[in-house]
Design an enzyme around this catalytic site. Structure first.
Site, mmCIF file in Angstrom:
data_model
loop_
_atom_site.group_PDB
_atom_site.id
_atom_site.type_symbol
_atom_site.label_atom_id
_atom_site.label_comp_id
_atom_site.label_asym_id
_atom_site.label_seq_id
_atom_site.Cartn_x
_atom_site.Cartn_y
_atom_site.Cartn_z
ATOM 1 N N ASN A 56 0.864 -1.189 0.000
ATOM 2 C CA ASN A 56 0.000 0.000 0.000
ATOM 3 C C ASN A 56 0.903 1.243 0.000
ATOM 4 O O ASN A 56 1.711 1.429 0.927
ATOM 5 C CB ASN A 56 -0.907 -0.043 1.239
ATOM 6 N N ARG B 141 4.925 18.540 0.629
ATOM 7 C CA ARG B 141 5.621 19.671 0.019
ATOM 8 C C ARG B 141 4.961 20.172 -1.260
ATOM 9 O O ARG B 141 5.448 21.104 -1.876
ATOM 10 C CB ARG B 141 7.074 19.276 -0.300
ATOM 11 N N HIS C 198 -5.524 3.448 -1.478
ATOM 12 C CA HIS C 198 -6.832 3.653 -0.812
ATOM 13 C C HIS C 198 -7.157 5.146 -0.900
ATOM 14 O O HIS C 198 -6.957 5.889 0.062
ATOM 15 C CB HIS C 198 -6.727 3.195 0.647
ATOM 16 N N ARG D 299 -8.942 8.413 -0.515
ATOM 17 C CA ARG D 299 -10.018 8.856 0.385
ATOM 18 C C ARG D 299 -10.687 10.077 -0.231
ATOM 19 O O ARG D 299 -10.069 10.779 -1.044
ATOM 20 C CB ARG D 299 -9.445 9.131 1.770
ATOM 21 N N GLU E 268 -8.696 0.292 -2.959
ATOM 22 C CA GLU E 268 -9.579 0.123 -1.810
ATOM 23 C C GLU E 268 -10.350 1.410 -1.556
ATOM 24 O O GLU E 268 -9.846 2.506 -1.819
ATOM 25 C CB GLU E 268 -8.749 -0.188 -0.555
ATOM 26 N N THR F 72 -8.182 6.481 9.691
ATOM 27 C CA THR F 72 -7.840 5.314 8.879
ATOM 28 C C THR F 72 -9.020 4.351 8.961
ATOM 29 O O THR F 72 -9.992 4.633 9.673
ATOM 30 C CB THR F 72 -6.528 4.663 9.369
ATOM 31 N N HIS G 104 -4.201 -4.514 7.476
ATOM 32 C CA HIS G 104 -4.292 -3.407 8.437
ATOM 33 C C HIS G 104 -3.369 -3.672 9.627
ATOM 34 O O HIS G 104 -3.594 -4.593 10.402
ATOM 35 C CB HIS G 104 -5.707 -3.112 8.933
ATOM 36 N N ASP G 105 -2.347 -2.834 9.703
ATOM 37 C CA ASP G 105 -1.364 -2.895 10.796
ATOM 38 C C ASP G 105 -0.539 -4.174 10.818
ATOM 39 O O ASP G 105 0.047 -4.513 11.851
ATOM 40 C CB ASP G 105 -2.027 -2.682 12.168
ATOM 41 N N HIS H 39 1.415 1.018 6.192
ATOM 42 C CA HIS H 39 1.932 1.885 7.249
ATOM 43 C C HIS H 39 3.220 1.329 7.873
ATOM 44 O O HIS H 39 4.235 2.032 7.948
ATOM 45 C CB HIS H 39 0.848 2.090 8.310
HETATM 46 C C1 LIG Z 1 -8.339 -0.997 4.376
HETATM 47 C C2 LIG Z 1 -7.136 -0.744 5.143
HETATM 48 O O1 LIG Z 1 -6.971 -1.242 6.236
HETATM 49 C C3 LIG Z 1 -6.093 0.155 4.584
HETATM 50 O O2 LIG Z 1 -6.361 0.551 3.307
HETATM 51 C C4 LIG Z 1 -5.923 1.335 5.423
HETATM 52 O O3 LIG Z 1 -7.176 1.842 5.643
HETATM 53 C C5 LIG Z 1 -4.990 2.335 4.829
HETATM 54 O O4 LIG Z 1 -5.571 3.588 4.737
HETATM 55 P P1 LIG Z 1 -4.801 4.876 5.277
HETATM 56 O O5 LIG Z 1 -3.441 4.870 4.654
HETATM 57 O O6 LIG Z 1 -5.630 6.035 4.863
HETATM 58 O O7 LIG Z 1 -4.694 4.714 6.779
HETATM 59 N N1 LIG Z 2 -5.735 -3.170 3.207
HETATM 60 C C1 LIG Z 2 -4.773 -2.814 4.158
HETATM 61 C C2 LIG Z 2 -3.761 -1.943 3.561
HETATM 62 O O1 LIG Z 2 -3.783 -1.668 2.380
HETATM 63 C C3 LIG Z 2 -2.666 -1.403 4.368
HETATM 64 O O2 LIG Z 2 -3.021 -1.156 5.683
HETATM 65 P P1 LIG Z 2 -1.835 -0.627 6.650
HETATM 66 O O3 LIG Z 2 -0.700 -1.613 6.530
HETATM 67 O O4 LIG Z 2 -1.436 0.725 6.143
HETATM 68 O O5 LIG Z 2 -2.435 -0.624 8.015
#
Ligand SMILES: CC(=O)[C@@H](O)[C@H](O)COP(=O)(O)O
Ligand SMILES: NCC(=O)COP(=O)(O)O
Length: 237
Positions: free
Chosen positions: A7, A18, A43, A45, A70, A100, A190-191, A214
């Site tokens: 992601n 910037r 993803h 938004r 997503e 998030t 996620h995480d 992340h």
């Molecule tokens: C669906 C999911 O868990 C990820 O796509 C997460 O929501 C990342 O989105 P953000 O980077 O906006 O936190």
């Molecule tokens: N679908 C989860 C994703 O794309 C990444 O989530 P995260 O690792 O940023 O929490």
């Protein structure tokens, strides 16, 4: 083998800080694929605070692996996905002001809506996945609305992993068993991180894909994108 989709939201966050084009999102996505990532996830938004809708269009021209978009299927998002035509769309029920993603779909309550949306994407030849909590009822609901896959929302697993990983993964194993029984594919995200991914992948039968952003980008600050991708791939073997 479980596929790794990276992601790249956080790369867009850094770029937007910037207002220019550093780091270059398209180049980073391309490099990630070169380092071994088997997919790129975004993803967008509604406020476009990280991924812009135009990024989705631009990435479609350059991503050579699996492109996964997503988001919450509001009309603007549905139109974007149909225009871009990625390999996979993942439906996430996040509110406009969410920091998030913070919950999976209630696939029972929103059955009619999800059935329509899934059909729209499937008619366009796009694989569909629904973000759900590890609740067997929601997985039965995801199957009923016609989704190809579920994406298990792994926040609770990641949060509880250090305390008690056996307990943390238990609902996910039960959820995965239900998904396998129903013949719906399993993604997760996620995480997820270098610390918790291996145990998750080893214990979830038929885990097709994880999307990670992340933690992966944060870990790369210390060890570099090339190393981090390869460390995930090693843990997913
Ligand atoms: C669906 C999911 O868990 C990820 O796509 C997460 O929501 C990342 O989105 P953000 O980077 O906006 O936190
Ligand atoms: N679908 C989860 C994703 O794309 C990444 O989530 P995260 O690792 O940023 O929490």
């Amino acid at each position: 083998m479980t596929k790794l989709s990276v992601n790249v939201n956080k790369i867009a966050t850094l770029r937007n800080a910037r207002g220019g084009n550093v780091p270059d999102l398209l180049k980073v996505a391309n490099d990630l694929e070169g380092f071994g990532a088997q997919g790129i996830t975004i993803h967008p938004r509604p406020d476009e605070r990280h991924i812009r809708y135009q990024d989705a269009r631009d990435l479609k021209k350059t991503v050579k692996t699996e492109f996964n978009i997503e988001g919450n299927p509001v009309p603007k998002f549905i139109a974007l996905v149909l225009e871009v035509n990625p390999e996979q769309v993942t439906l996430v029920p996040d509110s406009v002001d969410a920091i998030t993603s913070n919950a999976g779909w209630n696939t029972v309550k929103y059955k009619d809506f999800l059935t329509d949306v899934i059909k729209t994407f499937k008619d366009a030849g796009i694989r569909t996945s629904i973000f759900v909590d590890p609740d067997p009822k929601m997985i039965v609901g995801a199957k009923a609305v016609g989704a190809d896959r579920i994406e298990l929302y792994t926040e609770s697993y990641a949060a509880d992993y250090e305390k008690n990983k056996e307990e943390a993964i238990r609902p996910f194993i039960i959820a995965a068993q239900k998904a396998n029984e129903l013949g719906i594919g399993i993604n997760a995200g996620h995480d997820l991180s270098l610390d918790n991914i291996e145990y998750f992948a080893k214990n979830i039968p038929n885990l097709l894909e994880v999307s990670i952003g992340h933690a992966l980008i944060s870990e790369a600050l210390y060890i570099g994108l090339d190393n981090v991708v390869n460390m995930y791939l090693h843990r997913l073997k």
